[in-house]
Motif scaffolding. Structure first.
Motif, PDB file in Angstrom:
ATOM      1  N   GLN A 160       0.826  -1.201   0.000  1.00 51.77           N
ATOM      2  CA  GLN A 160       0.000   0.000   0.000  1.00 51.77           C
ATOM      3  C   GLN A 160       0.864   1.256   0.000  1.00 51.77           C
ATOM      4  O   GLN A 160       0.570   2.225  -0.699  1.00 51.77           O
ATOM      5  N   LEU A 161       1.944   1.227   0.772  1.00 53.26           N
ATOM      6  CA  LEU A 161       2.871   2.358   0.752  1.00 53.26           C
ATOM      7  C   LEU A 161       3.399   2.590  -0.654  1.00 53.26           C
ATOM      8  O   LEU A 161       3.455   3.724  -1.135  1.00 53.26           O
ATOM      9  N   GLN A 162       3.771   1.511  -1.335  1.00 55.51           N
ATOM     10  CA  GLN A 162       4.295   1.669  -2.696  1.00 55.51           C
ATOM     11  C   GLN A 162       3.272   2.306  -3.619  1.00 55.51           C
ATOM     12  O   GLN A 162       3.600   3.157  -4.441  1.00 55.51           O
ATOM     13  N   ARG A 163       2.020   1.891  -3.477  1.00 55.71           N
ATOM     14  CA  ARG A 163       0.995   2.502  -4.326  1.00 55.71           C
ATOM     15  C   ARG A 163       0.782   3.963  -3.951  1.00 55.71           C
ATOM     16  O   ARG A 163       0.768   4.847  -4.805  1.00 55.71           O
ATOM     17  N   ARG A 164       0.628   4.239  -2.681  1.00 53.07           N
ATOM     18  CA  ARG A 164       0.296   5.594  -2.259  1.00 53.07           C
ATOM     19  C   ARG A 164       1.376   6.606  -2.549  1.00 53.07           C
ATOM     20  O   ARG A 164       1.106   7.759  -2.864  1.00 53.07           O
ATOM     21  N   VAL A 165       2.602   6.161  -2.426  1.00 56.39           N
ATOM     22  CA  VAL A 165       3.701   7.097  -2.565  1.00 56.39           C
ATOM     23  C   VAL A 165       3.834   7.584  -4.005  1.00 56.39           C
ATOM     24  O   VAL A 165       4.432   8.616  -4.277  1.00 56.39           O
ATOM     25  N   ALA A 190      14.345   3.388  -3.031  1.00 56.26           N
ATOM     26  CA  ALA A 190      14.268   2.398  -1.950  1.00 56.26           C
ATOM     27  C   ALA A 190      12.833   1.903  -1.774  1.00 56.26           C
ATOM     28  O   ALA A 190      12.588   0.704  -1.670  1.00 56.26           O
ATOM     29  N   ILE A 191      11.893   2.821  -1.759  1.00 61.11           N
ATOM     30  CA  ILE A 191      10.502   2.400  -1.534  1.00 61.11           C
ATOM     31  C   ILE A 191      10.000   1.552  -2.683  1.00 61.11           C
ATOM     32  O   ILE A 191       9.352   0.529  -2.486  1.00 61.11           O
ATOM     33  N   LEU A 192      10.299   1.972  -3.905  1.00 58.76           N
ATOM     34  CA  LEU A 192       9.750   1.269  -5.061  1.00 58.76           C
ATOM     35  C   LEU A 192      10.665   0.157  -5.535  1.00 58.76           C
ATOM     36  O   LEU A 192      10.322  -0.566  -6.473  1.00 58.76           O
ATOM     37  N   ASP A 193      11.828   0.055  -4.932  1.00 56.31           N
ATOM     38  CA  ASP A 193      12.772  -1.000  -5.272  1.00 56.31           C
ATOM     39  C   ASP A 193      13.060  -0.998  -6.774  1.00 56.31           C
ATOM     40  O   ASP A 193      12.856  -1.988  -7.469  1.00 56.31           O
ATOM     41  N   THR A 194      13.521   0.137  -7.250  1.00 57.09           N
ATOM     42  CA  THR A 194      13.795   0.290  -8.673  1.00 57.09           C
ATOM     43  C   THR A 194      14.873   1.353  -8.853  1.00 57.09           C
ATOM     44  O   THR A 194      15.244   2.028  -7.898  1.00 57.09           O
ATOM     45  N   LYS A 195      15.375   1.454 -10.058  1.00 55.14           N
ATOM     46  CA  LYS A 195      16.301   2.530 -10.385  1.00 55.14           C
ATOM     47  C   LYS A 195      15.635   3.476 -11.368  1.00 55.14           C
ATOM     48  O   LYS A 195      14.860   3.044 -12.218  1.00 55.14           O
ATOM     49  N   MET A 196      15.958   4.760 -11.236  1.00 52.13           N
ATOM     50  CA  MET A 196      15.366   5.739 -12.140  1.00 52.13           C
ATOM     51  C   MET A 196      16.476   6.581 -12.754  1.00 52.13           C
ATOM     52  O   MET A 196      17.534   6.770 -12.160  1.00 52.13           O
ATOM     53  N   ASP A 197      16.166   7.138 -13.903  1.00 50.15           N
ATOM     54  CA  ASP A 197      17.115   8.042 -14.553  1.00 50.15           C
ATOM     55  C   ASP A 197      17.141   9.375 -13.802  1.00 50.15           C
ATOM     56  O   ASP A 197      16.107  10.007 -13.596  1.00 50.15           O
ATOM     57  N   ARG A 202      14.642  14.488 -12.025  1.00 51.91           N
ATOM     58  CA  ARG A 202      14.668  15.932 -11.776  1.00 51.91           C
ATOM     59  C   ARG A 202      13.615  16.649 -12.601  1.00 51.91           C
ATOM     60  O   ARG A 202      12.863  17.486 -12.107  1.00 51.91           O
ATOM     61  N   LYS A 203      13.605  16.308 -13.861  1.00 52.30           N
ATOM     62  CA  LYS A 203      12.670  16.971 -14.765  1.00 52.30           C
ATOM     63  C   LYS A 203      11.256  16.826 -14.236  1.00 52.30           C
ATOM     64  O   LYS A 203      10.490  17.778 -14.174  1.00 52.30           O
ATOM     65  N   LYS A 204      10.911  15.614 -13.830  1.00 50.08           N
ATOM     66  CA  LYS A 204       9.565  15.358 -13.347  1.00 50.08           C
ATOM     67  C   LYS A 204       9.228  16.207 -12.120  1.00 50.08           C
ATOM     68  O   LYS A 204       8.182  16.842 -12.054  1.00 50.08           O
ATOM     69  N   PHE A 205      10.138  16.237 -11.165  1.00 46.60           N
ATOM     70  CA  PHE A 205       9.817  16.986  -9.954  1.00 46.60           C
ATOM     71  C   PHE A 205       9.813  18.487 -10.180  1.00 46.60           C
ATOM     72  O   PHE A 205       8.988  19.205  -9.613  1.00 46.60           O
ATOM     73  N   PHE A 206      10.700  18.963 -11.034  1.00 46.59           N
ATOM     74  CA  PHE A 206      10.667  20.398 -11.307  1.00 46.59           C
ATOM     75  C   PHE A 206       9.404  20.768 -12.080  1.00 46.59           C
ATOM     76  O   PHE A 206       8.807  21.823 -11.853  1.00 46.59           O
TER      77      PHE A 206
ATOM     78  N   LYS B 241       0.005  -5.750 -14.886  1.00 44.23           N
ATOM     79  CA  LYS B 241       0.933  -4.639 -15.035  1.00 44.23           C
ATOM     80  C   LYS B 241       1.938  -4.505 -13.921  1.00 44.23           C
ATOM     81  O   LYS B 241       1.626  -4.763 -12.780  1.00 44.23           O
ATOM     82  N   LYS B 242       3.106  -4.077 -14.286  1.00 43.18           N
ATOM     83  CA  LYS B 242       3.952  -3.436 -13.290  1.00 43.18           C
ATOM     84  C   LYS B 242       3.521  -1.989 -13.259  1.00 43.18           C
ATOM     85  O   LYS B 242       2.788  -1.521 -14.088  1.00 43.18           O
ATOM     86  N   TRP B 243       4.025  -1.286 -12.317  1.00 39.75           N
ATOM     87  CA  TRP B 243       3.446   0.000 -12.090  1.00 39.75           C
ATOM     88  C   TRP B 243       4.447   0.903 -11.436  1.00 39.75           C
ATOM     89  O   TRP B 243       4.572   0.955 -10.215  1.00 39.75           O
ATOM     90  N   ILE B 244       5.207   1.596 -12.223  1.00 47.27           N
ATOM     91  CA  ILE B 244       6.140   2.568 -11.683  1.00 47.27           C
ATOM     92  C   ILE B 244       5.878   3.864 -12.421  1.00 47.27           C
ATOM     93  O   ILE B 244       5.857   3.899 -13.640  1.00 47.27           O
ATOM     94  N   GLY B 245       5.678   4.919 -11.694  1.00 48.09           N
ATOM     95  CA  GLY B 245       5.437   6.210 -12.323  1.00 48.09           C
ATOM     96  C   GLY B 245       4.854   7.172 -11.320  1.00 48.09           C
ATOM     97  O   GLY B 245       3.697   7.051 -10.973  1.00 48.09           O
ATOM     98  N   ILE B 246       5.676   8.074 -10.833  1.00 43.90           N
ATOM     99  CA  ILE B 246       5.218   9.036  -9.835  1.00 43.90           C
ATOM    100  C   ILE B 246       4.261  10.001 -10.499  1.00 43.90           C
ATOM    101  O   ILE B 246       4.553  10.528 -11.566  1.00 43.90           O
TER     102      ILE B 246
END
Lengths: 248, 248
Positions: A160-165, A190-197, A202-206, B241-246
């Motif tokens: 649930q944390l993974q989905r909500r976050v 860490a939460i999603l147990d994945t690596k991101m570019d 940055r682009k997404k958060f900005f 599905k996997k599901w990664i995407g903030i």
DNA sequence: GCAAAAGTGTTGGAAATACACCCATGT
DNA sequence: ACATGGGTGTATTTCCAACACTTTTGC
């Protein structure tokens, strides 16, 4: 809720007086109710969860979540907050109900239905003052067994944390007030147990435009210091999303 | 769950025997527990919910959800299924826990904590055989007031349905086994309270590739008949599905 | 033939992804 | 100087939204 007395498949069409129902509510039909808190933290780039030794002798070898019985005069949310406070000394943190676990034999002392909550706290800013029952942080990914059905509760809470976050800006309560983008990304990874570019992150958060540039830099890092930010909750509240889009 | 006896903020470090905890579980700390079912259906292009007259005299003027006390020997899920069966004669339908409502004064007969479930049934294929307490379908959007806190439970269940239906193929259990794309779209539009482009809707579902073309046509419609489909659950299960995407 | 809904493709914009180089700091 | 991670831009692809006409049936 509507109350009726049969448990056997009979059909009920009667109308009952309040006192008749009061009798039922007070009688044999009551069940012990507990709250268990899954308290997540983040440190050393790992997602952690707070566990104690079960104070039940039979399970004293096993770790367990932080829980307690709910008092009949106590709100559920209040119980969750009380437990967190009692066990950690912490207050005023995000707490969310996960779901209720009602297996008949989940507790050796009899029928105990438990409502799970999770909570996110900043390990650095909330040093635990109470360490009874060997309270301490464990890596979420290293946990294989817990007392009672707590492993299942942890797993579902973590999902649930993974989905909500991904849909709500919860993660910030795991970070210091001032954080770098690197810290933020490490947390999500860490939460999603994945690596991101890094660049796309940055682009997404900005682009979201909810980060406030504090015009401050990290200190004492062994490389070029990054800028520090905090999260603009006010702006977020005003901009919340609609969401229509079928996507299995 | 871990059990301790203080309710007042004291801290507990003791280890307890099983029998000591059994005493607590059996004693004053028990609470009446109920399950309430929010049963959604779909008919005449409207989302419906099944309600009865409260069988509590005080609330007899008001409509209420289908609920009952949980027996101490009964699983929560079993209780939800039992209630559905007792009240409607229906069996074997999708049931999902929503959350637990634990307000202290939510029930006039005393403290009753309730676990809400929702369920989706096909009105056409499951004619109600039991109509006690004026059981019948109501338009979800016409409901303004219910007994107890049932309006709040309905609202939260409906929100959860809206979220879930976009990520999981639940909606099909509200439709006949054979359905046209128009019916499917009408259903989504009713649940999500929105309008969608007919061409894009088709495109999306065909692209998912979970619909089986039955090579049959609608009958007795006053216009060009549409093709009939059903949903390929097996294929869906394999492709989840996997599901990664903030995405706040 | 008319009403009503089925069926069908294309296009433009937005968002996500993949990817490479220079910069600032500590050692 | 070099190691480490910070900071930035662009090309490509993928997904979504907008949109109009022809076809089939019942009446």
């Amino acid at each position: 809720m509507h109350i009726s007395s049969t448990k056997n498949g009979d059909l009920i069409a009667s109308v009952k007086t309040l006192s008749a129902v009061q009798t039922e509510v007070k009688s044999i039909n009551r069940i012990a109710l507990s709250v268990d808190c899954v308290i997540f933290g983040f440190d050393e780039n790992k997602l952690k969860v707070l566990l104690i030794r079960s104070d039940l002798k039979k399970f004293h070898e096993k770790w367990s979540l932080l829980g307690d019985l709910v008092d009949p005069k106590e709100e559920l949310d209040a119980a969750a907050n009380r437990i967190l406070k009692q066990r950690t000394g912490l207050d005023d943190v995000y707490l969310e109900q996960v779901r209720t676990f009602g297996g008949i034999n989940r507790h050796p002392a009899g029928r105990v239905v438990t409502v799970a909550y999770y909570s996110l706290i900043n390990i650095q800013h909330h040093k635990l003052k109470i360490l009874d029952n060997e309270l301490h942080w464990h890596d979420v990914n290293d946990i294989t067994e817990l007392a009672f059905d707590h492993k299942q509760i942890l797993d579902i809470s973590y999902e649930q944390l993974q989905r909500r976050v991904q849909e709500h800006p919860l993660a910030f309560s795991l970070l210091p007030k001032k954080f770098s983008l690197r810290e933020l990304q490490n947390l999500y990874e860490a939460i999603l147990d994945t690596k991101m570019d890094r660049r796309n992150f940055r682009k997404k958060f900005f682009a979201m435009d909810f980060l406030i540039d504090l015009n401050q830099m990290e200190q004492d890092v062994p490389h070029r210091p990054g800028k520090l930010y905090n999260f603009n909750y006010n702006k977020y509240e005003k901009k919340k999303k609609k969401w229509i889009g079928i996507d299995f």
